[in-house]
Design a protein around this motif. Structure first.
Motif, PDB file in Angstrom:
ATOM      1  N   THR A 171      20.188 113.862  78.416  1.00  0.00           N
ATOM      2  CA  THR A 171      21.502 113.837  79.062  1.00  0.00           C
ATOM      3  C   THR A 171      21.621 112.573  79.907  1.00  0.00           C
ATOM      4  OG1 THR A 171      21.546 116.256  79.135  1.00  0.00           O
ATOM      5  CG2 THR A 171      23.017 115.116  80.625  1.00  0.00           C
ATOM      6  N   GLU A 172      20.511 112.257  80.604  1.00  0.00           N
ATOM      7  CA  GLU A 172      20.535 111.050  81.443  1.00  0.00           C
ATOM      8  C   GLU A 172      20.703 109.807  80.580  1.00  0.00           C
ATOM      9  OE1 GLU A 172      17.651 108.669  84.450  1.00  0.00           O
ATOM     10  OE2 GLU A 172      17.429 110.869  84.406  1.00  0.00           O
ATOM     11  N   ARG A 173      19.974 109.774  79.466  1.00  0.00           N
ATOM     12  CA  ARG A 173      20.090 108.611  78.581  1.00  0.00           C
ATOM     13  C   ARG A 173      21.486 108.548  77.969  1.00  0.00           C
ATOM     14  NH1 ARG A 173      14.982 110.331  77.488  1.00  0.00           N
ATOM     15  NH2 ARG A 173      15.591 111.422  75.596  1.00  0.00           N
ATOM     16  N   SER A 174      22.023 109.701  77.617  1.00  0.00           N
ATOM     17  CA  SER A 174      23.357 109.746  77.037  1.00  0.00           C
ATOM     18  C   SER A 174      24.370 109.287  78.075  1.00  0.00           C
ATOM     19  CB  SER A 174      23.677 111.181  76.580  1.00  0.00           C
ATOM     20  OG  SER A 174      25.021 111.271  76.182  1.00  0.00           O
ATOM     21  N   SER A 175      24.158 109.711  79.283  1.00  0.00           N
ATOM     22  CA  SER A 175      25.018 109.328  80.375  1.00  0.00           C
ATOM     23  C   SER A 175      24.913 107.825  80.623  1.00  0.00           C
ATOM     24  CB  SER A 175      24.602 110.139  81.604  1.00  0.00           C
ATOM     25  OG  SER A 175      25.357 109.794  82.712  1.00  0.00           O
ATOM     26  N   GLN A 176      23.684 107.310  80.534  1.00  0.00           N
ATOM     27  CA  GLN A 176      23.482 105.860  80.733  1.00  0.00           C
ATOM     28  C   GLN A 176      24.149 105.082  79.599  1.00  0.00           C
ATOM     29  OE1 GLN A 176      19.265 105.429  80.981  1.00  0.00           O
ATOM     30  NE2 GLN A 176      19.197 105.921  83.196  1.00  0.00           N
ATOM     31  N   ARG A 177      24.007 105.619  78.360  1.00  0.00           N
ATOM     32  CA  ARG A 177      24.643 104.951  77.224  1.00  0.00           C
ATOM     33  C   ARG A 177      26.167 104.966  77.385  1.00  0.00           C
ATOM     34  NH1 ARG A 177      20.414 107.365  74.071  1.00  0.00           N
ATOM     35  NH2 ARG A 177      21.717 109.175  73.691  1.00  0.00           N
ATOM     36  N   THR A 178      26.704 106.066  77.842  1.00  0.00           N
ATOM     37  CA  THR A 178      28.148 106.181  78.030  1.00  0.00           C
ATOM     38  C   THR A 178      28.589 105.217  79.122  1.00  0.00           C
ATOM     39  OG1 THR A 178      28.105 108.505  77.391  1.00  0.00           O
ATOM     40  CG2 THR A 178      30.014 107.766  78.615  1.00  0.00           C
ATOM     41  N   ARG A 209      34.858  97.799  79.699  1.00  0.00           N
ATOM     42  CA  ARG A 209      35.588  97.196  80.809  1.00  0.00           C
ATOM     43  C   ARG A 209      35.419  95.687  80.793  1.00  0.00           C
ATOM     44  NH1 ARG A 209      33.759 101.745  83.740  1.00  0.00           N
ATOM     45  NH2 ARG A 209      32.017 100.556  84.580  1.00  0.00           N
ATOM     46  N   GLN A 210      34.181  95.257  80.580  1.00  0.00           N
ATOM     47  CA  GLN A 210      33.917  93.815  80.554  1.00  0.00           C
ATOM     48  C   GLN A 210      34.670  93.160  79.400  1.00  0.00           C
ATOM     49  OE1 GLN A 210      29.668  93.568  80.450  1.00  0.00           O
ATOM     50  NE2 GLN A 210      29.466  93.609  82.694  1.00  0.00           N
ATOM     51  N   SER A 211      34.686  93.831  78.270  1.00  0.00           N
ATOM     52  CA  SER A 211      35.393  93.300  77.106  1.00  0.00           C
ATOM     53  C   SER A 211      36.889  93.217  77.403  1.00  0.00           C
ATOM     54  CB  SER A 211      35.147  94.193  75.893  1.00  0.00           C
ATOM     55  OG  SER A 211      35.949  93.790  74.821  1.00  0.00           O
ATOM     56  N   GLY A 212      37.443  94.281  78.026  1.00  0.00           N
ATOM     57  CA  GLY A 212      38.869  94.280  78.389  1.00  0.00           C
ATOM     58  C   GLY A 212      39.171  93.206  79.403  1.00  0.00           C
ATOM     59  N   ALA A 213      38.248  93.051  80.385  1.00  0.00           N
ATOM     60  CA  ALA A 213      38.464  92.027  81.412  1.00  0.00           C
ATOM     61  C   ALA A 213      38.422  90.641  80.781  1.00  0.00           C
ATOM     62  CB  ALA A 213      37.417  92.150  82.513  1.00  0.00           C
ATOM     63  N   THR A 214      37.488  90.445  79.868  1.00  0.00           N
ATOM     64  CA  THR A 214      37.371  89.153  79.197  1.00  0.00           C
ATOM     65  C   THR A 214      38.626  88.886  78.362  1.00  0.00           C
ATOM     66  OG1 THR A 214      34.969  89.398  79.112  1.00  0.00           O
ATOM     67  CG2 THR A 214      35.952  87.809  77.597  1.00  0.00           C
ATOM     68  N   GLU A 215      39.103  89.920  77.694  1.00  0.00           N
ATOM     69  CA  GLU A 215      40.294  89.787  76.864  1.00  0.00           C
ATOM     70  C   GLU A 215      41.512  89.472  77.731  1.00  0.00           C
ATOM     71  OE1 GLU A 215      42.890  92.673  74.024  1.00  0.00           O
ATOM     72  OE2 GLU A 215      40.716  92.758  73.747  1.00  0.00           O
ATOM     73  N   ARG A 216      41.643  90.205  78.855  1.00  0.00           N
ATOM     74  CA  ARG A 216      42.770  89.952  79.755  1.00  0.00           C
ATOM     75  C   ARG A 216      42.678  88.558  80.350  1.00  0.00           C
ATOM     76  NH1 ARG A 216      41.552  95.229  80.928  1.00  0.00           N
ATOM     77  NH2 ARG A 216      40.430  94.699  82.842  1.00  0.00           N
ATOM     78  N   GLN A 239      30.976 102.133  78.689  1.00  0.00           N
ATOM     79  CA  GLN A 239      32.183 101.974  79.492  1.00  0.00           C
ATOM     80  C   GLN A 239      32.181 100.611  80.188  1.00  0.00           C
ATOM     81  OE1 GLN A 239      32.069 105.395  82.055  1.00  0.00           O
ATOM     82  NE2 GLN A 239      33.140 106.726  80.583  1.00  0.00           N
ATOM     83  N   THR A 240      30.999 100.224  80.693  1.00  0.00           N
ATOM     84  CA  THR A 240      30.887  98.929  81.354  1.00  0.00           C
ATOM     85  C   THR A 240      31.180  97.814  80.354  1.00  0.00           C
ATOM     86  OG1 THR A 240      29.273  99.796  82.922  1.00  0.00           O
ATOM     87  CG2 THR A 240      29.340  97.413  82.649  1.00  0.00           C
ATOM     88  N   ALA A 241      30.604  97.941  79.164  1.00  0.00           N
ATOM     89  CA  ALA A 241      30.830  96.939  78.123  1.00  0.00           C
ATOM     90  C   ALA A 241      32.308  96.903  77.751  1.00  0.00           C
ATOM     91  CB  ALA A 241      29.959  97.231  76.899  1.00  0.00           C
TER      92      ALA A 241
END
Length: 181
Positions: A9-16, A24-31, A20-22
């Motif tokens: 669960t922790e690993r799944s949570s970390q992957r999620t 957000r970063q992708s959206g921020a880079t795109e914006r 999400q971070t990736a």
């Protein structure tokens, strides 16, 4: 098994969280890329507008200069034409005058003009001996007309005039009075 599940669960949570971070970063880079593109487009648009405005100003200035040049040329041409016309008229008068007579094939006005010119000249010479002549285009009164020696004298309130022509217009020149006046 609980620890395994907790780790999963922790690993799944970390992957999620990582996803999400990736994301957000992708959206921020795109914006950020979109903002940079929009900024570049605006900058290019402003530059095009400035260039276009400068070109329009340059074009208007050229049109003003062209108009000024055309008006100057038209004024100079008109002046040249008027000068040539005056010279032509003077030459025609000189050609029609033999020193004693004015020749005009159309009518007898030439004789009248010649007589007036001779009379005006005689009156002018007589008047010049006593005072500086003045010239008027309209007499200040209804004159007393006195013919003397082939010349008509025009009397107005003690001042005497002879008729003359200046540039084709009737002009009256002050003279000394005719004998007896």
């Amino acid at each position: 098994m609980g620890a395994r599940q907790a780790g999963a669960t922790e690993r799944s949570s970390q992957r999620t969280a990582s996803a999400q971070t990736a994301s957000r970063q992708s959206g921020a880079t795109e914006r950020s890329a979109q903002r940079a593109e929009t900024k570049q487009t605006r900058t290019e648009s402003r530059a095009d507008t400035r260039t276009s405005g400068q070109q329009e100003r340059t074009e208007r200035q050229g049109q003003r200069q062209q108009g000024q040049t055309e008006r100057t040329e038209a004024r100079q041409q008109g002046q040249t034409e008027r000068t040539e016309s005056r010279a032509y008229a003077a030459q025609n008068i000189a050609n029609d005058w033999d020193g004693h007579h004015y020749y005009d094939d159309d009518d007898d006005w030439g004789w009248a003009l010649a007589g007036a010119a001779v009379g005006a000249t005689a009156g002018y010479i007589a008047g010049a001996a006593t005072a500086r002549p003045t010239y008027v285009t309209v007499l200040p009164c209804t004159p007393t007309v006195v013919p003397y020696g082939g010349v008509s004298y025009y009397g107005c309130g003690g001042t005497w005039y002879n008729r003359s022509y200046v540039d084709g217009s009737v002009t009256y020149v002050t003279v000394t009075p005719p004998p007896g006046y």
